[in-house]
Design a protein around this motif. Structure first.
Motif, PDB file in Angstrom:
ATOM      1  N   PRO A   8       0.823  -1.227   0.000  1.00  0.00           N
ATOM      2  CA  PRO A   8       0.000   0.000   0.000  1.00  0.00           C
ATOM      3  C   PRO A   8       0.850   1.267   0.000  1.00  0.00           C
ATOM      4  O   PRO A   8       0.502   2.257  -0.641  1.00  0.00           O
ATOM      5  N   TRP A   9       1.941   1.257   0.731  1.00  0.00           N
ATOM      6  CA  TRP A   9       2.798   2.452   0.796  1.00  0.00           C
ATOM      7  C   TRP A   9       3.414   2.758  -0.572  1.00  0.00           C
ATOM      8  O   TRP A   9       3.456   3.908  -0.998  1.00  0.00           O
ATOM      9  N   ARG A  10       3.869   1.743  -1.261  1.00  0.00           N
ATOM     10  CA  ARG A  10       4.435   1.955  -2.591  1.00  0.00           C
ATOM     11  C   ARG A  10       3.383   2.487  -3.561  1.00  0.00           C
ATOM     12  O   ARG A  10       3.659   3.353  -4.390  1.00  0.00           O
ATOM     13  N   GLU A  11       2.158   1.975  -3.450  1.00  0.00           N
ATOM     14  CA  GLU A  11       1.096   2.435  -4.341  1.00  0.00           C
ATOM     15  C   GLU A  11       0.726   3.888  -4.061  1.00  0.00           C
ATOM     16  O   GLU A  11       0.508   4.680  -4.980  1.00  0.00           O
ATOM     17  N   MET A  12       0.684   4.256  -2.786  1.00  0.00           N
ATOM     18  CA  MET A  12       0.391   5.657  -2.416  1.00  0.00           C
ATOM     19  C   MET A  12       1.476   6.583  -2.959  1.00  0.00           C
ATOM     20  O   MET A  12       1.191   7.660  -3.487  1.00  0.00           O
ATOM     21  N   LEU A  13       2.721   6.168  -2.821  1.00  0.00           N
ATOM     22  CA  LEU A  13       3.834   6.984  -3.309  1.00  0.00           C
ATOM     23  C   LEU A  13       3.786   7.111  -4.823  1.00  0.00           C
ATOM     24  O   LEU A  13       4.012   8.191  -5.380  1.00  0.00           O
ATOM     25  N   ARG A  14       3.472   6.001  -5.494  1.00  0.00           N
ATOM     26  CA  ARG A  14       3.373   6.030  -6.956  1.00  0.00           C
ATOM     27  C   ARG A  14       2.277   6.988  -7.416  1.00  0.00           C
ATOM     28  O   ARG A  14       2.470   7.771  -8.352  1.00  0.00           O
ATOM     29  N   GLN A  15       1.132   6.966  -6.746  1.00  0.00           N
ATOM     30  CA  GLN A  15       0.036   7.849  -7.111  1.00  0.00           C
ATOM     31  C   GLN A  15       0.387   9.315  -6.859  1.00  0.00           C
ATOM     32  O   GLN A  15       0.030  10.202  -7.636  1.00  0.00           O
ATOM     33  N   LEU A  16       1.106   9.565  -5.758  1.00  0.00           N
ATOM     34  CA  LEU A  16       1.505  10.935  -5.432  1.00  0.00           C
ATOM     35  C   LEU A  16       2.451  11.485  -6.495  1.00  0.00           C
ATOM     36  O   LEU A  16       2.300  12.623  -6.953  1.00  0.00           O
ATOM     37  N   VAL A  17       3.437  10.688  -6.881  1.00  0.00           N
ATOM     38  CA  VAL A  17       4.380  11.118  -7.915  1.00  0.00           C
ATOM     39  C   VAL A  17       3.648  11.382  -9.223  1.00  0.00           C
ATOM     40  O   VAL A  17       3.899  12.380  -9.913  1.00  0.00           O
ATOM     41  N   PHE A  18       2.713  10.492  -9.560  1.00  0.00           N
ATOM     42  CA  PHE A  18       1.943  10.668 -10.793  1.00  0.00           C
ATOM     43  C   PHE A  18       1.154  11.974 -10.759  1.00  0.00           C
ATOM     44  O   PHE A  18       1.116  12.724 -11.746  1.00  0.00           O
ATOM     45  N   MET A  19       0.522  12.287  -9.626  1.00  0.00           N
ATOM     46  CA  MET A  19      -0.275  13.519  -9.510  1.00  0.00           C
ATOM     47  C   MET A  19       0.594  14.763  -9.653  1.00  0.00           C
ATOM     48  O   MET A  19       0.203  15.735 -10.305  1.00  0.00           O
ATOM     49  N   VAL A  20       1.780  14.734  -9.059  1.00  0.00           N
ATOM     50  CA  VAL A  20       2.687  15.898  -9.153  1.00  0.00           C
ATOM     51  C   VAL A  20       3.148  16.096 -10.588  1.00  0.00           C
ATOM     52  O   VAL A  20       3.132  17.211 -11.118  1.00  0.00           O
ATOM     53  N   VAL A  21       3.565  15.014 -11.237  1.00  0.00           N
ATOM     54  CA  VAL A  21       4.041  15.103 -12.618  1.00  0.00           C
ATOM     55  C   VAL A  21       2.915  15.568 -13.534  1.00  0.00           C
ATOM     56  O   VAL A  21       3.107  16.420 -14.411  1.00  0.00           O
ATOM     57  N   GLU A  22       1.724  15.041 -13.350  1.00  0.00           N
ATOM     58  CA  GLU A  22       0.589  15.412 -14.189  1.00  0.00           C
ATOM     59  C   GLU A  22       0.215  16.876 -13.996  1.00  0.00           C
ATOM     60  O   GLU A  22      -0.096  17.595 -14.952  1.00  0.00           O
ATOM     61  N   SER A  23       0.288  17.342 -12.742  1.00  0.00           N
ATOM     62  CA  SER A  23      -0.012  18.749 -12.474  1.00  0.00           C
ATOM     63  C   SER A  23       0.984  19.675 -13.157  1.00  0.00           C
ATOM     64  O   SER A  23       0.622  20.692 -13.742  1.00  0.00           O
ATOM     65  N   GLU A  24       2.266  19.305 -13.095  1.00  0.00           N
ATOM     66  CA  GLU A  24       3.295  20.115 -13.751  1.00  0.00           C
ATOM     67  C   GLU A  24       3.129  20.084 -15.263  1.00  0.00           C
ATOM     68  O   GLU A  24       3.335  21.082 -15.940  1.00  0.00           O
TER      69      GLU A  24
END
Length: 265
Positions: A8-24
C-alpha cells in the motif's frame, strides 16, 4: 514501531508522484478575464524605474558609472530615500547578487554612497555568486523567502548566464529565474552598438524580456575634480511613454560619492 505495509505504501507513493508530474505537465488552467477582479497598479520600488515583480535592465560601456547608479538604487530602496528625484514609496529589503566584485569592494562603494546621501547605511544583504543563476535558483529562492527580500540587484547578466550572450537558451532561463523569484529586480549588463542602435550586448531577448531598460553613457570626465558626467536614457518601457533623458553628475572623493541631476549641455 509499527511499519507501513510495503505494498500500500508503494502504491500511495506512486500515485503521489503521478499527480505531481501530471499537475506540472498540465500547468495552470486558463482564467476568465471578465470575472477576474481587476488588480491594483503594480507597486513601485522606485517610481518610473523599478517595479515590483518585474525586471529592469541597466546597461552601458565599462566605466560608464552604471554599477554605482545601481548601488545608489539599492541604498535608496533600502532607505526609502528618493533616487535621482524619483520617489521611493517604502523601504524594501534588498539583496545584491554579485558576480563581478566582492563583499569588500561593494561595502566600500555602498559606504561612499550612504555618506554622500548623509545617511547611515541601511541593512543590505550581499551574496557572492560564481555559478550560473539557473544552478543556484533554489539557494537564491530560499534566501529571498527567508529574509523577506523585495528587491534583487544582479551584477551582471554576462556572468549570471554562464556563457555566450548570443545564445537564447542561456539568456532566457535567467529571466525565468528572476520571474519565479517574484520580486523586483535590476540587472546590470554591457552595451553593444548595432546597425539598429545601442542595445544590451547579445540576444534581443534581453531587451524583450525586461519591463524597463536604461542606457548609461559617460559623457565626460573631469579627473582633476573627480567628476563623472552621465546621461541616462530610458530605452524601453512596456506601459506608457519613456521618461525623459536624465543627466547626472557623480562627484568622487576618497570616501564619498554624491549624485546630482543636472541640465544636459
Amino acid at each position: 514501531a509499527e511499519e507501513f505495509p510495503s505494498e500500500p505504501w508503494r502504491e500511495m507513493l506512486r500515485q503521489l508522484v503521478f499527480m505531481v508530474v501530471e499537475s506540472e505537465r498540465q500547468g495552470t488552467p486558463p482564467i476568465d478575464m471578465a470575472v477576474m477582479e481587476e488588480p491594483p497598479d503594480i507597486p513601485w520600488v522606485i517610481r518610473e524605474w523599478i517595479a515590483d515583480r518585474l525586471v529592469t535592465g541597466m546597461f552601458g560601456m565599462g566605466g560608464s558609472g552604471k554599477t554605482y547608479l545601481a548601488l545608489l538604487a539599492v541604498v535608496c530602496a533600502a532607505a526609502a530615500h528618493p533616487f535621482l528625484g524619483a520617489a521611493v514609496p517604502s523601504a524594501r529589503k534588498v539583496l545584491v547578487a554579485d558576480y563581478e566584485n566582492d563583499s569588500q569592494t561593494t561595502r566600500r562603494r555602498l559606504g561612499m554612497i550612504a555618506r554622500g546621501m548623509g545617511i547611515d547605511l541601511p541593512s543590505i544583504l550581499y551574496l557572492r555568486l560564481d555559478n550560473p543563476l539557473v544552478d543556484v535558483e533554489e539557494r537564491l529562492t530560499q534566501i529571498v523567502e527567508r529574509a523577506g527580500i523585495g528587491f534583487v540587484m544582479l551584477d551582471s547578466m554576462a556572468l549570471a548566464s554562464g556563457g555566450s550572450q548570443n545564445k537564447d537558451e542561456l539568456i532566457i532561463p535567467v529571466y525565468g529565474v528572476l520571474r519565479r523569484l517574484a520580486v523586483a529586480s535590476l540587472v546590470i549588463d554591457h552595451e553593444a552598438k548595432t546597425s539598429e542602435g545601442e542595445f544590451q550586448i547579445g540576444t534581443i531577448f534581453k531587451h524583450n524580456l525586461s519591463r524597463f531598460t536604461f542606457q548609461v553613457k559617460a559623457t565626460k570626465q573631469r579627473e582633476d575634480a573627480g567628476d563623472l558626467f552621465m546621461l541616462i536614457t530610458n530605452r524601453k518601457v512596456n506601459d506608457g511613454a519613456p521618461t525623459r533623458p536624465l543627466a547626472v553628475k557623480a562627484t568622487f572623493t576618497k570616501s564619498v560619492v554624491t549624485f546630482k541631476t543636472i541640465r544636459p549641455e
